[in-house]
Scaffold this active site. Structure first.
Site, PDB file in Angstrom:
ATOM      1  N   LYS A   9       0.831  -1.209   0.000  1.00 41.75           N
ATOM      2  CA  LYS A   9       0.000   0.000   0.000  1.00 41.75           C
ATOM      3  C   LYS A   9       0.873   1.271   0.000  1.00 41.75           C
ATOM      4  O   LYS A   9       2.073   1.212   0.296  1.00 41.75           O
ATOM      5  CB  LYS A   9      -0.939  -0.030   1.211  1.00 41.75           C
ATOM      6  CG  LYS A   9      -1.962  -1.188   1.158  1.00 41.75           C
ATOM      7  CD  LYS A   9      -2.958  -1.097   2.322  1.00 41.75           C
ATOM      8  CE  LYS A   9      -3.980  -2.226   2.255  1.00 41.75           C
ATOM      9  NZ  LYS A   9      -5.005  -2.109   3.331  1.00 41.75           N
ATOM     10  N   TYR A  49     -12.336  -1.563  -3.712  1.00 42.72           N
ATOM     11  CA  TYR A  49     -12.878  -1.784  -2.372  1.00 42.72           C
ATOM     12  C   TYR A  49     -14.406  -1.672  -2.345  1.00 42.72           C
ATOM     13  O   TYR A  49     -14.973  -1.322  -1.307  1.00 42.72           O
ATOM     14  CB  TYR A  49     -12.255  -0.785  -1.391  1.00 42.72           C
ATOM     15  CG  TYR A  49     -10.874  -1.190  -0.895  1.00 42.72           C
ATOM     16  CD1 TYR A  49     -10.693  -2.370  -0.155  1.00 42.72           C
ATOM     17  CD2 TYR A  49      -9.761  -0.412  -1.144  1.00 42.72           C
ATOM     18  CE1 TYR A  49      -9.446  -2.739   0.315  1.00 42.72           C
ATOM     19  CE2 TYR A  49      -8.495  -0.782  -0.679  1.00 42.72           C
ATOM     20  CZ  TYR A  49      -8.349  -1.944   0.049  1.00 42.72           C
ATOM     21  OH  TYR A  49      -7.114  -2.310   0.523  1.00 42.72           O
TER      22      TYR A  49
HETATM   23  P1  ATP Z   1      -7.098  -6.088   3.169  1.00 40.90           P
HETATM   24  O1  ATP Z   1      -8.470  -6.267   2.568  1.00 40.90           O
HETATM   25  O2  ATP Z   1      -6.474  -4.736   2.876  1.00 40.90           O
HETATM   26  O3  ATP Z   1      -6.174  -7.215   2.867  1.00 40.90           O
HETATM   27  P2  ATP Z   1      -8.202  -6.940   5.674  1.00 40.90           P
HETATM   28  O4  ATP Z   1      -8.885  -8.017   4.903  1.00 40.90           O
HETATM   29  O5  ATP Z   1      -7.380  -7.313   6.861  1.00 40.90           O
HETATM   30  O6  ATP Z   1      -7.232  -6.103   4.753  1.00 40.90           O
HETATM   31  P3  ATP Z   1     -10.689  -5.471   5.522  1.00 40.90           P
HETATM   32  O7  ATP Z   1     -11.655  -5.654   6.615  1.00 40.90           O
HETATM   33  O8  ATP Z   1     -10.925  -6.169   4.203  1.00 40.90           O
HETATM   34  O9  ATP Z   1      -9.231  -5.844   6.101  1.00 40.90           O
HETATM   35  O10 ATP Z   1     -10.532  -3.915   5.269  1.00 40.90           O
HETATM   36  C1  ATP Z   1      -9.872  -3.445   4.109  1.00 40.90           C
HETATM   37  C2  ATP Z   1      -8.942  -2.326   4.499  1.00 40.90           C
HETATM   38  O11 ATP Z   1      -9.709  -1.242   4.984  1.00 40.90           O
HETATM   39  C3  ATP Z   1      -7.974  -2.651   5.646  1.00 40.90           C
HETATM   40  O12 ATP Z   1      -6.799  -3.322   5.240  1.00 40.90           O
HETATM   41  C4  ATP Z   1      -7.660  -1.268   6.175  1.00 40.90           C
HETATM   42  O13 ATP Z   1      -6.714  -0.589   5.338  1.00 40.90           O
HETATM   43  C5  ATP Z   1      -9.009  -0.572   6.039  1.00 40.90           C
HETATM   44  N1  ATP Z   1      -9.815  -0.695   7.251  1.00 40.90           N
HETATM   45  C6  ATP Z   1     -10.467  -1.792   7.714  1.00 40.90           C
HETATM   46  N2  ATP Z   1     -11.116  -1.543   8.847  1.00 40.90           N
HETATM   47  C7  ATP Z   1     -10.885  -0.229   9.125  1.00 40.90           C
HETATM   48  C8  ATP Z   1     -11.270   0.657  10.166  1.00 40.90           C
HETATM   49  N3  ATP Z   1     -12.055   0.251  11.161  1.00 40.90           N
HETATM   50  N4  ATP Z   1     -10.845   1.928  10.099  1.00 40.90           N
HETATM   51  C9  ATP Z   1     -10.060   2.374   9.095  1.00 40.90           C
HETATM   52  N5  ATP Z   1      -9.650   1.603   8.080  1.00 40.90           N
HETATM   53  C10 ATP Z   1     -10.061   0.309   8.093  1.00 40.90           C
END
Ligand code: ATP
Ligand code: MG
Length: 137
Positions: A9, A49
Protein backbone atom coordinates in the site's frame (compact mmCIF):
# COMPACT_ATOMS: atom_id res chain seq x y z
CA UNK A 1 -0.77 -24.17 -6.30
CA UNK A 2 -2.94 -21.16 -5.60
CA UNK A 3 -2.75 -17.50 -6.65
CA UNK A 4 -3.52 -14.41 -4.63
CA UNK A 5 -3.30 -10.67 -5.09
CA UNK A 6 -1.22 -8.53 -2.79
CA UNK A 7 -0.79 -4.76 -2.72
CA UNK A 8 2.06 -3.03 -0.99
CA UNK A 9 0.00 0.00 0.00
CA UNK A 10 1.03 3.67 -0.47
CA UNK A 11 2.22 4.03 3.14
CA UNK A 12 4.72 1.16 2.84
CA UNK A 13 5.89 2.23 -0.62
CA UNK A 14 6.48 5.81 0.61
CA UNK A 15 8.33 4.54 3.67
CA UNK A 16 10.69 2.44 1.54
CA UNK A 17 9.51 -0.99 2.67
CA UNK A 18 8.99 -2.64 -0.73
CA UNK A 19 12.25 -4.59 -0.48
CA UNK A 20 11.62 -5.81 3.08
CA UNK A 21 8.13 -6.99 2.23
CA UNK A 22 9.16 -8.79 -0.97
CA UNK A 23 11.95 -10.47 1.02
CA UNK A 24 9.30 -11.91 3.33
CA UNK A 25 7.29 -13.21 0.35
CA UNK A 26 10.38 -14.81 -1.19
CA UNK A 27 11.45 -16.37 2.10
CA UNK A 28 8.03 -17.99 2.35
CA UNK A 29 7.75 -19.64 -1.07
CA UNK A 30 5.37 -17.06 -2.52
CA UNK A 31 6.48 -16.57 -6.12
CA UNK A 32 5.83 -13.29 -7.95
CA UNK A 33 3.88 -14.00 -11.15
CA UNK A 34 3.09 -10.39 -12.09
CA UNK A 35 3.86 -6.95 -10.68
CA UNK A 36 2.71 -3.43 -11.45
CA UNK A 37 3.34 -0.11 -9.74
CA UNK A 38 -0.03 1.64 -9.80
CA UNK A 39 -1.17 5.15 -8.93
CA UNK A 40 -4.85 4.48 -8.37
CA UNK A 41 -7.41 7.15 -9.06
CA UNK A 42 -10.05 7.63 -6.38
CA UNK A 43 -12.54 5.87 -8.68
CA UNK A 44 -10.22 2.88 -9.17
CA UNK A 45 -9.70 2.59 -5.40
CA UNK A 46 -13.47 2.73 -4.90
CA UNK A 47 -13.95 -0.03 -7.48
CA UNK A 48 -11.35 -2.22 -5.85
CA UNK A 49 -12.88 -1.78 -2.37
CA UNK A 50 -16.52 -1.83 -3.57
CA UNK A 51 -17.42 -4.45 -0.89
CA UNK A 52 -16.65 -1.83 1.77
CA UNK A 53 -18.84 0.89 0.21
CA UNK A 54 -21.13 2.33 2.89
CA UNK A 55 -18.75 1.61 5.78
CA UNK A 56 -17.49 4.49 7.91
CA UNK A 57 -13.90 4.12 6.71
CA UNK A 58 -14.67 3.84 2.96
CA UNK A 59 -14.02 7.49 2.10
CA UNK A 60 -10.82 7.69 4.08
CA UNK A 61 -9.58 4.28 2.87
CA UNK A 62 -10.08 5.07 -0.81
CA UNK A 63 -8.44 8.50 -0.39
CA UNK A 64 -5.46 6.79 1.25
CA UNK A 65 -5.24 4.09 -1.43
CA UNK A 66 -5.20 6.76 -4.15
CA UNK A 67 -2.68 8.96 -2.33
CA UNK A 68 0.46 7.64 -4.05
CA UNK A 69 2.07 4.70 -5.81
CA UNK A 70 1.25 1.18 -4.65
CA UNK A 71 2.73 -2.12 -5.83
CA UNK A 72 0.17 -4.70 -6.96
CA UNK A 73 1.44 -8.26 -7.40
CA UNK A 74 0.13 -11.72 -8.14
CA UNK A 75 1.72 -14.29 -5.83
CA UNK A 76 1.62 -18.03 -6.33
CA UNK A 77 2.27 -20.88 -3.91
CA UNK A 78 0.70 -23.71 -1.94
CA UNK A 79 -2.20 -22.33 0.09
CA UNK A 80 -1.08 -18.84 -0.98
CA UNK A 81 -4.24 -17.00 0.09
CA UNK A 82 -4.22 -18.17 3.72
CA UNK A 83 -0.44 -18.13 4.05
CA UNK A 84 -0.17 -14.56 2.76
CA UNK A 85 -2.81 -13.40 5.24
CA UNK A 86 -0.93 -15.10 8.08
CA UNK A 87 2.28 -13.36 7.01
CA UNK A 88 0.42 -10.02 6.87
CA UNK A 89 -0.95 -10.26 10.43
CA UNK A 90 -4.11 -8.73 11.84
CA UNK A 91 -5.76 -5.78 10.06
CA UNK A 92 -5.00 -3.61 13.09
CA UNK A 93 -1.23 -3.71 13.70
CA UNK A 94 -1.89 -3.33 17.42
CA UNK A 95 -3.27 -6.89 17.28
CA UNK A 96 -0.72 -8.29 14.81
CA UNK A 97 1.62 -11.08 15.84
CA UNK A 98 5.37 -10.48 16.18
CA UNK A 99 7.22 -10.84 12.90
CA UNK A 100 4.21 -10.20 10.68
CA UNK A 101 4.38 -7.56 7.95
CA UNK A 102 1.83 -5.36 9.67
CA UNK A 103 3.55 -5.64 13.05
CA UNK A 104 6.79 -4.59 11.35
CA UNK A 105 5.56 -1.93 8.95
CA UNK A 106 1.96 -0.78 9.55
CA UNK A 107 1.08 2.47 11.32
CA UNK A 108 -2.57 1.88 12.17
CA UNK A 109 -5.70 -0.04 11.17
CA UNK A 110 -6.07 1.95 7.94
CA UNK A 111 -2.44 2.59 6.97
CA UNK A 112 -1.55 -1.06 7.32
CA UNK A 113 1.13 -1.63 4.67
CA UNK A 114 -0.34 -4.55 2.71
CA UNK A 115 -3.44 -6.05 1.20
CA UNK A 116 -4.08 -9.74 0.56
CA UNK A 117 -7.08 -11.42 -1.05
CA UNK A 118 -9.29 -13.20 1.49
CA UNK A 119 -10.78 -16.06 -0.63
CA UNK A 120 -10.39 -17.72 -4.06
CA UNK A 121 -13.33 -15.71 -5.49
CA UNK A 122 -11.94 -12.37 -4.30
CA UNK A 123 -8.46 -13.36 -5.52
CA UNK A 124 -9.87 -14.01 -9.02
CA UNK A 125 -11.71 -10.64 -9.02
CA UNK A 126 -8.71 -8.73 -7.68
CA UNK A 127 -6.17 -10.33 -10.07
CA UNK A 128 -8.44 -9.46 -13.01
CA UNK A 129 -8.85 -5.92 -11.61
CA UNK A 130 -5.13 -5.16 -11.77
CA UNK A 131 -3.98 -7.52 -14.51
CA UNK A 132 -6.79 -7.75 -17.05
CA UNK A 133 -5.81 -9.91 -19.97
CA UNK A 134 -2.25 -10.24 -18.69
CA UNK A 135 -0.58 -13.60 -19.20
CA UNK A 136 1.07 -14.43 -15.89
CA UNK A 137 4.77 -15.32 -15.88
P1 ATP B 1 -7.10 -6.09 3.17
O1 ATP B 1 -8.47 -6.27 2.57
O2 ATP B 1 -6.47 -4.74 2.88
O3 ATP B 1 -6.17 -7.21 2.87
P2 ATP B 1 -8.20 -6.94 5.67
O4 ATP B 1 -8.88 -8.02 4.90
O5 ATP B 1 -7.38 -7.31 6.86
O6 ATP B 1 -7.23 -6.10 4.75
P3 ATP B 1 -10.69 -5.47 5.52
O7 ATP B 1 -11.65 -5.65 6.61
O8 ATP B 1 -10.93 -6.17 4.20
O9 ATP B 1 -9.23 -5.84 6.10
O10 ATP B 1 -10.53 -3.92 5.27
C1 ATP B 1 -9.87 -3.45 4.11
C2 ATP B 1 -8.94 -2.33 4.50
O11 ATP B 1 -9.71 -1.24 4.98
C3 ATP B 1 -7.97 -2.65 5.65
O12 ATP B 1 -6.80 -3.32 5.24
C4 ATP B 1 -7.66 -1.27 6.18
O13 ATP B 1 -6.71 -0.59 5.34
C5 ATP B 1 -9.01 -0.57 6.04
N1 ATP B 1 -9.81 -0.70 7.25
C6 ATP B 1 -10.47 -1.79 7.71
N2 ATP B 1 -11.12 -1.54 8.85
C7 ATP B 1 -10.89 -0.23 9.13
C8 ATP B 1 -11.27 0.66 10.17
N3 ATP B 1 -12.06 0.25 11.16
N4 ATP B 1 -10.84 1.93 10.10
C9 ATP B 1 -10.06 2.37 9.10
N5 ATP B 1 -9.65 1.60 8.08
C10 ATP B 1 -10.06 0.31 8.09
MG1 MG C 1 -9.99 -7.59 3.12
Amino acid sequence: MERTLTIIKPDAVAAGHIGDIIKIFEANQLTIKAARLVSLTKKEAEGFYAVHRGKGFFESLTTFMSSGPALAMVLEGDDAIARLRKLMGATNPANAEEGTIRKLHAQDIEHNAVHGSDAPETAAFEIAYFFPGVELA
